[in-house]
Design an enzyme around this catalytic site. Structure first.
Site, mmCIF file in Angstrom:
data_model
loop_
_atom_site.group_PDB
_atom_site.id
_atom_site.type_symbol
_atom_site.label_atom_id
_atom_site.label_comp_id
_atom_site.label_asym_id
_atom_site.label_seq_id
_atom_site.Cartn_x
_atom_site.Cartn_y
_atom_site.Cartn_z
ATOM 1 C CG LEU A 2 -2.231 0.584 1.248
ATOM 2 C CD1 LEU A 2 -3.067 0.017 2.377
ATOM 3 C CD2 LEU A 2 -2.138 2.083 1.374
ATOM 4 C CD GLU A 30 -1.915 4.794 -2.089
ATOM 5 O OE1 GLU A 30 -1.067 5.039 -1.207
ATOM 6 O OE2 GLU A 30 -2.948 4.127 -1.862
ATOM 7 C CG HIS A 54 -13.743 5.167 -1.428
ATOM 8 N ND1 HIS A 54 -13.600 5.469 -0.109
ATOM 9 C CD2 HIS A 54 -12.929 4.102 -1.656
ATOM 10 C CE1 HIS A 54 -12.746 4.618 0.455
ATOM 11 N NE2 HIS A 54 -12.324 3.780 -0.466
ATOM 12 C CD GLN A 81 -7.543 -0.909 -3.626
ATOM 13 O OE1 GLN A 81 -7.375 -0.533 -2.474
ATOM 14 N NE2 GLN A 81 -7.225 -2.105 -4.038
ATOM 15 C CG PHE A 82 -11.173 3.820 -4.685
ATOM 16 C CD1 PHE A 82 -12.478 3.808 -5.173
ATOM 17 C CD2 PHE A 82 -10.725 2.729 -3.963
ATOM 18 C CE1 PHE A 82 -13.313 2.727 -4.928
ATOM 19 C CE2 PHE A 82 -11.562 1.644 -3.721
ATOM 20 C CZ PHE A 82 -12.858 1.642 -4.199
ATOM 21 C CB ALA A 83 -9.525 8.915 -8.749
ATOM 22 C CG ASP A 84 -11.429 9.414 -3.902
ATOM 23 O OD1 ASP A 84 -12.196 10.270 -3.473
ATOM 24 O OD2 ASP A 84 -11.725 8.598 -4.797
ATOM 25 C CG PHE A 85 -6.776 5.771 -2.284
ATOM 26 C CD1 PHE A 85 -7.549 6.523 -1.402
ATOM 27 C CD2 PHE A 85 -7.052 4.427 -2.416
ATOM 28 C CE1 PHE A 85 -8.581 5.943 -0.679
ATOM 29 C CE2 PHE A 85 -8.077 3.823 -1.699
ATOM 30 C CZ PHE A 85 -8.853 4.585 -0.827
ATOM 31 C CB ILE A 86 -3.872 9.903 -7.253
ATOM 32 C CG1 ILE A 86 -2.537 9.910 -8.016
ATOM 33 C CG2 ILE A 86 -4.654 11.192 -7.440
ATOM 34 C CD1 ILE A 86 -2.653 9.892 -9.507
#
Lengths: 324, 377
Positions: free
Chosen positions: A58, A60, A127, A82-87
């Protein structure tokens, strides 16, 4: 070929590009055996092995940085967030390292960042976001956002083949809802080209991704009232296909920009600025925006729906502008 | 895990390596002396001196083979010079013909590269970035020279994942090369350090991270930077190899990196090597950061000068004599002077350089060039 979903189309595009070019590989969280949170890479591990389908911890930021390093060494990485938010965890790697390398020392960095983004399914503040403007603001990044399964396939293939970093925005709501029958053979779409998806005379709607479909639905509804709406799918946000956008503006003189991201300093603001500057004489009314309200995305569905820029809000905005 | 600095000495190091190490350490230092003076007299903007770090950077670079990837930050001139240059052509009066290595045979004309480096740090037209980015903020990927060098961005820690990616590609391509990255002790506190070393551990990457621990990050002492006894202890947490060595002991540096190189090539994964160095300069010349270090500590650091110690050990061991120490020092100074002169003769960058393409040629670049923001601005 049978009908494919937007998600299948993405998997096919990756599969075909991996088969075509041994330098292409995928990495991200849970993408190997599991096939990714949305199963976009399902089956690729079995086909290409763990040197080209890489599960990562995990991390990014390290994954984007490692993609840059691998690209400098001749590989063509595709990174799945995994989700755009995590970028946001990888923001520095994206905007400072990846985006600036070619300008600084002229070394191409062919890296595709796949970002499952967007709301509409009650996923809450972390998310559901649409972060395209963060990247469109940064020189050196291309931002691509397909609305159809066919474009998801053709534009992803083009993105993988381009020698530059591409932020590839995949709408989660469309993954299993949008479908297409792909043409036979190797169909690669053109980056940097918008498409007129519906011809009209009175008002132009500029949109992309999920809100493009809402805009098309709104246009169909307005037609019954006698309002003729032209709908453009921008497809590539940065760089922008101004020619197609300006041509439509000259035709209708009235523009509504629709996007799922929040309004303030969203990508729509850039569209409005360019139109106000370069199509001022052709405009017959104020340029309107239909966007997410300036709030984080709330969790309960009714709350989220109240802030989303759906069909009803688009109909209302276009109707008022048509009367202007 | 070895966490104890041990005196290794020079006996285990081949004489050819020692002579080369001495030359490149002196060349690096001569360069720093000259550019420090330019900074003090306001002739260049900022200068981040590598004085004190030479044995670590040169020693590590000498353990590498052609096309091992090198990732550098701001005090790694020694590694850059060592990797780029064929000393037998650069200073033929100082090296015997048999000191030429297989790698030297396909290295480029060294003086031209030294000149280009001078133009780069001066921000001139003939530099690697042609004025677009500063000093060591560039890369040079020339596999035909055996050189694959990736330079820094200012966020320092951000380069560790890039080194991991270079190592990942080596593994994917089955090339038996590795990636060696440098970082200061300050950036080990950044998240990218953790993410990248964990990734290197999990993916068993052929990667070496050399931590140049010079006791201060800008003005922050190690006591305010981390609370562990040694940074190499962190290797345990990543399941990789870790060792701390005395940066004044050339044999210790070279042996540690050589061991890590062998380990990486065997497929046994990543290593972390912490090199303890004396802080001999401030963060940047003239920024006041050296003066905040207590005077006794500064004096102790300056007295520890790894290069001076290395020279006395070399002479004592009979590897070189005092006359050669002086000859190398004089030659290094002359080479730097020549490079500086050439760099200064290089013109200021063309203003059009500022608007050079931000995208590599292709569909995206074509679409970008058509935008009004490009056409009109």
């Amino acid at each position: 070929m049978s009908e494919l979903t937007y998600l299948d189309a993405i998997r096919h595009a990756i599969d075909e590009e991996m088969a075509r070019d041994p330098a292409v590989f995928v990495m991200g969280q849970d993408i190997a055996r599991f096939g990714g949170a949305f199963r976009a890479t399902k089956g690729l591990l079995e086909k290409y092995g763990n040197r080209r389908v890489i599960n990562t911890p995990l991390c990014e930021s390290a994954v984007v940085g490692a993609a840059l390093g691998a690209a400098l060494a001749g590989q063509r990485p595709i990174v799945e967030m995994q989700f755009a938010d995590f970028i946001s965890c990888a923001h520095n790697q994206v905007v400072n390292n990846l985006a600036k390398t070619y300008y600084r020392w002229e070394q191409p960095v062919p890296v595709v960042l796949r970002l499952p983004f967007g709301g509409g399914v009650g996923s809450g503040p972390f998310h559901s976001q649409s972060p395209e403007a963060w990247f469109a603001h940064t020189p050196g990044l291309a931002v691509v956002a397909p609305a159809t399964a066919r474009d998801a396939y053709g534009l992803l293939k083009a993105a993988i083949r381009d020698p530059n970093p591409v932020v590839f925005m995949e709408h989660r709501f469309l993954y299993r809802r949008e479908k297409t029958v792909l043409p036979e053979g190797d169909h690669v779409a053109s980056l940097g080209r918008a498409k007129v998806l519906r011809e009209g005379r009175d008002v132009t709607v500029l949109s992309w991704s999920w809100t493009l479909h809402e805009s098309l639905a709104a246009a169909a509804e307005l037609e019954t009232e006698g309002v003729s709406v032209e709908v453009l799918d921008l497809r590539t946000l940065s760089p922008l296909d101004e020619e197609t956008v300006f041509r439509s503006c000259r035709k209708t003189g009235k523009i509504v920009v629709v996007h799922e991201a929040t309004a303030t300093a969203g990508y729509g603001a850039e569209l409005v600025a360019r139109l106000a500057d370069l199509c001022f004489e052709q405009l017959d009314g104020p340029i309107k925006r239909v966007c997410f309200a300036d709030r984080p995305s709330p969790y309960a569905k009714a709350l989220e729906q109240s802030l989303l820029p759906g069909r009803a809000k688009i109909v209302e905005a276009v109707r008022r502008l048509a009367r202007y | 895990m070895d966490v104890t600095p041990s005196v290794v000495g020079l006996a285990s190091v081949p004489v050819k390596v020692l002579r080369r190490a001495h030359f490149f350490s002196r060349l690096s230092r001569a360069w720093d002396f000259r550019f420090e003076s330019l900074a003090r007299t306001g002739q260049i903007g900022r200068w981040y001196s590598a004085v004190g770090n030479e044995l670590a950077t040169v020693g590590a670079a000498l353990a590498l083979a052609p096309n091992d990837a090198l990732s550098t930050v701001h005090r790694d001139l020694g590694a850059i010079l060592t990797t780029y240059l064929d000393p037998t052509r650069l200073a033929p009066e100082l090296f015997d013909a048999e000191e030429k290595t297989d790698w030297d045979a396909f290295r480029p004309q060294p003086l031209e590269l030294l000149h280009k480096l001078a133009a780069q740090v001066l921000g001139r037209r003939d530099g690697f970035t042609r004025g677009v980015d500063r000093s060591f903020h560039y890369g040079l990927l020339k596999p035909e020279w055996g050189v694959r060098h990736v330079g820094m961005i200012s966020h320092l820690g951000a380069m560790i994942p890039v080194a991991a990616g270079l190592a990942l590609a080596a593994k994917q391509q089955g090339s038996n090369t590795l990636a060696l990255g440098f970082i200061g002790e300050g950036a080990t506190s950044q998240g990218d350090f953790h993410e990248a070393m964990n990734l290197a551990g999990v993916l068993k990457l052929p990667m070496i991270l050399v931590i140049e621990n010079n006791q201060y990050a800008f003005s922050t002492p190690v006591s305010e930077q981390y609370a562990c006894e040694r940074l190499s202890l962190r290797a345990v947490g990543y399941g990789i190899d870790g060792v701390t060595v005395d940066g004044g002991d050339f044999g210790a540096v070279w042996s540690a990196v050589t061991n890590a190189v062998e380990r990486a090539r065997r497929g046994d994964g990543a290593s972390m090597i912490e090199v303890i160095l004396p802080r001999m300069r401030g963060h940047a010349e003239g920024d006041g950061s050296y003066e905040v270090i207590p005077q006794e500590e500064r004096e102790r650091f300056l007295a520890m000068d790894p290069l001076v110690r290395f020279e006395s050990e070399l002479v004592e061991a009979g590897v070189i004599d005092q006359a050669r120490v002086e000859a190398v020092t004089t030659a290094a100074k002359a080479l730097v002077e020549d490079a500086l002169e050439w760099g200064r003769a290089s013109a200021e960058p063309e203003v059009t350089e500022a608007r050079r393409p931000v995208f590599a040629p292709g569909q995206i670049a074509e679409a970008f060039a058509k935008q009004s923001t490009e056409v009109q601005s």
